[in-house]
Design a protein around this motif. Structure first.
Motif, PDB file in Angstrom:
ATOM      1  N   ALA A  91     -59.806  47.296   5.691  1.00 59.23           N
ATOM      2  CA  ALA A  91     -60.681  47.827   6.730  1.00 59.23           C
ATOM      3  C   ALA A  91     -59.896  48.051   8.021  1.00 59.23           C
ATOM      4  O   ALA A  91     -58.938  47.340   8.319  1.00 59.23           O
ATOM      5  CB  ALA A  91     -61.825  46.853   6.989  1.00 59.23           C
ATOM      6  N   PRO A  92     -60.311  49.040   8.809  1.00 58.43           N
ATOM      7  CA  PRO A  92     -59.656  49.236  10.102  1.00 58.43           C
ATOM      8  C   PRO A  92     -59.973  48.077  11.044  1.00 58.43           C
ATOM      9  O   PRO A  92     -60.942  47.348  10.847  1.00 58.43           O
ATOM     10  CB  PRO A  92     -60.264  50.543  10.612  1.00 58.43           C
ATOM     11  CG  PRO A  92     -61.558  50.666   9.903  1.00 58.43           C
ATOM     12  CD  PRO A  92     -61.389  49.984   8.576  1.00 58.43           C
ATOM     13  N   LEU A  93     -59.143  47.912  12.057  1.00 56.98           N
ATOM     14  CA  LEU A  93     -59.377  46.901  13.082  1.00 56.98           C
ATOM     15  C   LEU A  93     -60.123  47.572  14.220  1.00 56.98           C
ATOM     16  O   LEU A  93     -59.596  48.479  14.873  1.00 56.98           O
ATOM     17  CB  LEU A  93     -58.046  46.327  13.582  1.00 56.98           C
ATOM     18  CG  LEU A  93     -58.149  45.357  14.761  1.00 56.98           C
ATOM     19  CD1 LEU A  93     -58.868  44.077  14.336  1.00 56.98           C
ATOM     20  CD2 LEU A  93     -56.771  45.042  15.307  1.00 56.98           C
ATOM     21  N   ASN A  94     -61.354  47.157  14.440  1.00 58.46           N
ATOM     22  CA  ASN A  94     -62.154  47.669  15.546  1.00 58.46           C
ATOM     23  C   ASN A  94     -62.110  46.621  16.653  1.00 58.46           C
ATOM     24  O   ASN A  94     -62.576  45.505  16.471  1.00 58.46           O
ATOM     25  CB  ASN A  94     -63.597  47.928  15.105  1.00 58.46           C
ATOM     26  CG  ASN A  94     -63.667  48.991  14.037  1.00 58.46           C
ATOM     27  OD1 ASN A  94     -63.052  50.043  14.161  1.00 58.46           O
ATOM     28  ND2 ASN A  94     -64.383  48.718  12.957  1.00 58.46           N
ATOM     29  N   THR A  95     -61.508  46.984  17.767  1.00 64.37           N
ATOM     30  CA  THR A  95     -61.334  46.034  18.854  1.00 64.37           C
ATOM     31  C   THR A  95     -61.315  46.770  20.189  1.00 64.37           C
ATOM     32  O   THR A  95     -61.310  47.998  20.234  1.00 64.37           O
ATOM     33  CB  THR A  95     -60.014  45.240  18.664  1.00 64.37           C
ATOM     34  OG1 THR A  95     -59.950  44.196  19.636  1.00 64.37           O
ATOM     35  CG2 THR A  95     -58.795  46.134  18.786  1.00 64.37           C
ATOM     36  N   TYR A  96     -61.313  45.990  21.251  1.00 64.88           N
ATOM     37  CA  TYR A  96     -61.101  46.568  22.580  1.00 64.88           C
ATOM     38  C   TYR A  96     -59.605  46.541  22.848  1.00 64.88           C
ATOM     39  O   TYR A  96     -58.889  45.650  22.396  1.00 64.88           O
ATOM     40  CB  TYR A  96     -61.865  45.778  23.640  1.00 64.88           C
ATOM     41  CG  TYR A  96     -63.358  45.974  23.538  1.00 64.88           C
ATOM     42  CD1 TYR A  96     -63.952  47.144  23.989  1.00 64.88           C
ATOM     43  CD2 TYR A  96     -64.168  45.009  22.970  1.00 64.88           C
ATOM     44  CE1 TYR A  96     -65.316  47.345  23.889  1.00 64.88           C
ATOM     45  CE2 TYR A  96     -65.533  45.200  22.865  1.00 64.88           C
ATOM     46  CZ  TYR A  96     -66.105  46.366  23.323  1.00 64.88           C
ATOM     47  OH  TYR A  96     -67.450  46.564  23.221  1.00 64.88           O
ATOM     48  N   TYR A  97     -59.132  47.519  23.600  1.00 64.31           N
ATOM     49  CA  TYR A  97     -57.692  47.705  23.730  1.00 64.31           C
ATOM     50  C   TYR A  97     -57.294  48.075  25.151  1.00 64.31           C
ATOM     51  O   TYR A  97     -57.969  48.859  25.822  1.00 64.31           O
ATOM     52  CB  TYR A  97     -57.263  48.815  22.763  1.00 64.31           C
ATOM     53  CG  TYR A  97     -55.804  49.118  22.802  1.00 64.31           C
ATOM     54  CD1 TYR A  97     -54.895  48.329  22.115  1.00 64.31           C
ATOM     55  CD2 TYR A  97     -55.329  50.184  23.556  1.00 64.31           C
ATOM     56  CE1 TYR A  97     -53.547  48.603  22.174  1.00 64.31           C
ATOM     57  CE2 TYR A  97     -53.983  50.456  23.615  1.00 64.31           C
ATOM     58  CZ  TYR A  97     -53.086  49.656  22.921  1.00 64.31           C
ATOM     59  OH  TYR A  97     -51.762  49.925  22.984  1.00 64.31           O
ATOM     60  N   LYS A  98     -56.196  47.470  25.588  1.00 68.11           N
ATOM     61  CA  LYS A  98     -55.539  47.845  26.845  1.00 68.11           C
ATOM     62  C   LYS A  98     -54.057  47.572  26.623  1.00 68.11           C
ATOM     63  O   LYS A  98     -53.682  46.425  26.331  1.00 68.11           O
ATOM     64  CB  LYS A  98     -56.082  47.012  28.012  1.00 68.11           C
ATOM     65  CG  LYS A  98     -55.414  47.328  29.335  1.00 68.11           C
ATOM     66  CD  LYS A  98     -56.114  46.741  30.560  1.00 68.11           C
ATOM     67  CE  LYS A  98     -56.411  45.295  30.537  1.00 68.11           C
ATOM     68  NZ  LYS A  98     -56.898  44.772  31.831  1.00 68.11           N
ATOM     69  N   PRO A  99     -53.200  48.601  26.689  1.00 69.85           N
ATOM     70  CA  PRO A  99     -51.776  48.390  26.425  1.00 69.85           C
ATOM     71  C   PRO A  99     -51.208  47.278  27.300  1.00 69.85           C
ATOM     72  O   PRO A  99     -51.483  47.219  28.488  1.00 69.85           O
ATOM     73  CB  PRO A  99     -51.123  49.732  26.767  1.00 69.85           C
ATOM     74  CG  PRO A  99     -52.229  50.723  26.754  1.00 69.85           C
ATOM     75  CD  PRO A  99     -53.484  49.982  27.100  1.00 69.85           C
ATOM     76  N   GLY A 100     -50.459  46.377  26.678  1.00 66.03           N
ATOM     77  CA  GLY A 100     -49.819  45.293  27.414  1.00 66.03           C
ATOM     78  C   GLY A 100     -50.661  44.039  27.557  1.00 66.03           C
ATOM     79  O   GLY A 100     -50.155  42.999  27.970  1.00 66.03           O
TER      80      GLY A 100
END
Length: 156
Positions: free
Chosen positions: A18-27
């Motif tokens: 399954a894909p990873l569904n998450t919140y993201y901010k580089p770094g």
């Protein structure tokens, strides 16, 4: 017991694809993403509480039918209604999810869905967990580890 073990193994295997569904901010480090997500979930639940409602689906009519045996004796089974299934809904769920997403956006995070890595990449990559979110591109994919952690891989 075998059936339960087999079912669990299949579900774990499917989770790896399954894909990873998450919140993201580089770094951002993964621990801070998890802390912020929890804080926003709690805030959203406080602002838009759960409103669990019990509902019932429509009934279904089973028409009468005739059963005959090999001797030619027949009997009519009368028609009857089957009650609809009982289920629960939370009409506030969509709004609560939007409030959570807005809270995360206010902190600079965006929702992403990172596809699972092909088996060849997952087997070739050294086993480790991502601790800081790397820059993503169209060749980024995720490997899920047995301990619940994940590894983001960017090919090329």
């Amino acid at each position: 017991m075998k059936h339960v073990t087999m079912t669990a193994a299949v579900l774990i295997g499917l989770g790896a694809c399954a894909p990873l569904n998450t919140y993201y901010k580089p770094g951002a480090d993964v621990a801070s993403v998890q802390r912020q997500t929890t804080a926003c979930e709690v805030e959203a639940l406080a602002k838009v509480p759960a409103s669990t409602q019990i509902r019932r689906g429509p009934p279904r009519f089973v028409p009468p039918h005739t059963l005959c045996n090999s001797a030619g004796h027949c009997r009519v089974i009368p028609g009857f209604y089957e009650p609809g299934a009982i289920y629960t809904v939370d009409p506030n769920l969509d709004l609560r999810n939007r409030v959570e997403a807005q809270c995360m956006a206010d902190q600079g995070f965006v929702p992403v869905s990172i596809p699972a890595c092909p088996a060849s990449i997952a087997q070739a990559a050294p086993k480790q967990a991502t601790t800081t979110l790397p820059p993503l591109n169209e060749k980024s994919c995720v490997i899920r580890n047995d301990d619940g952690s994940f590894q983001i891989v960017t090919q090329g």
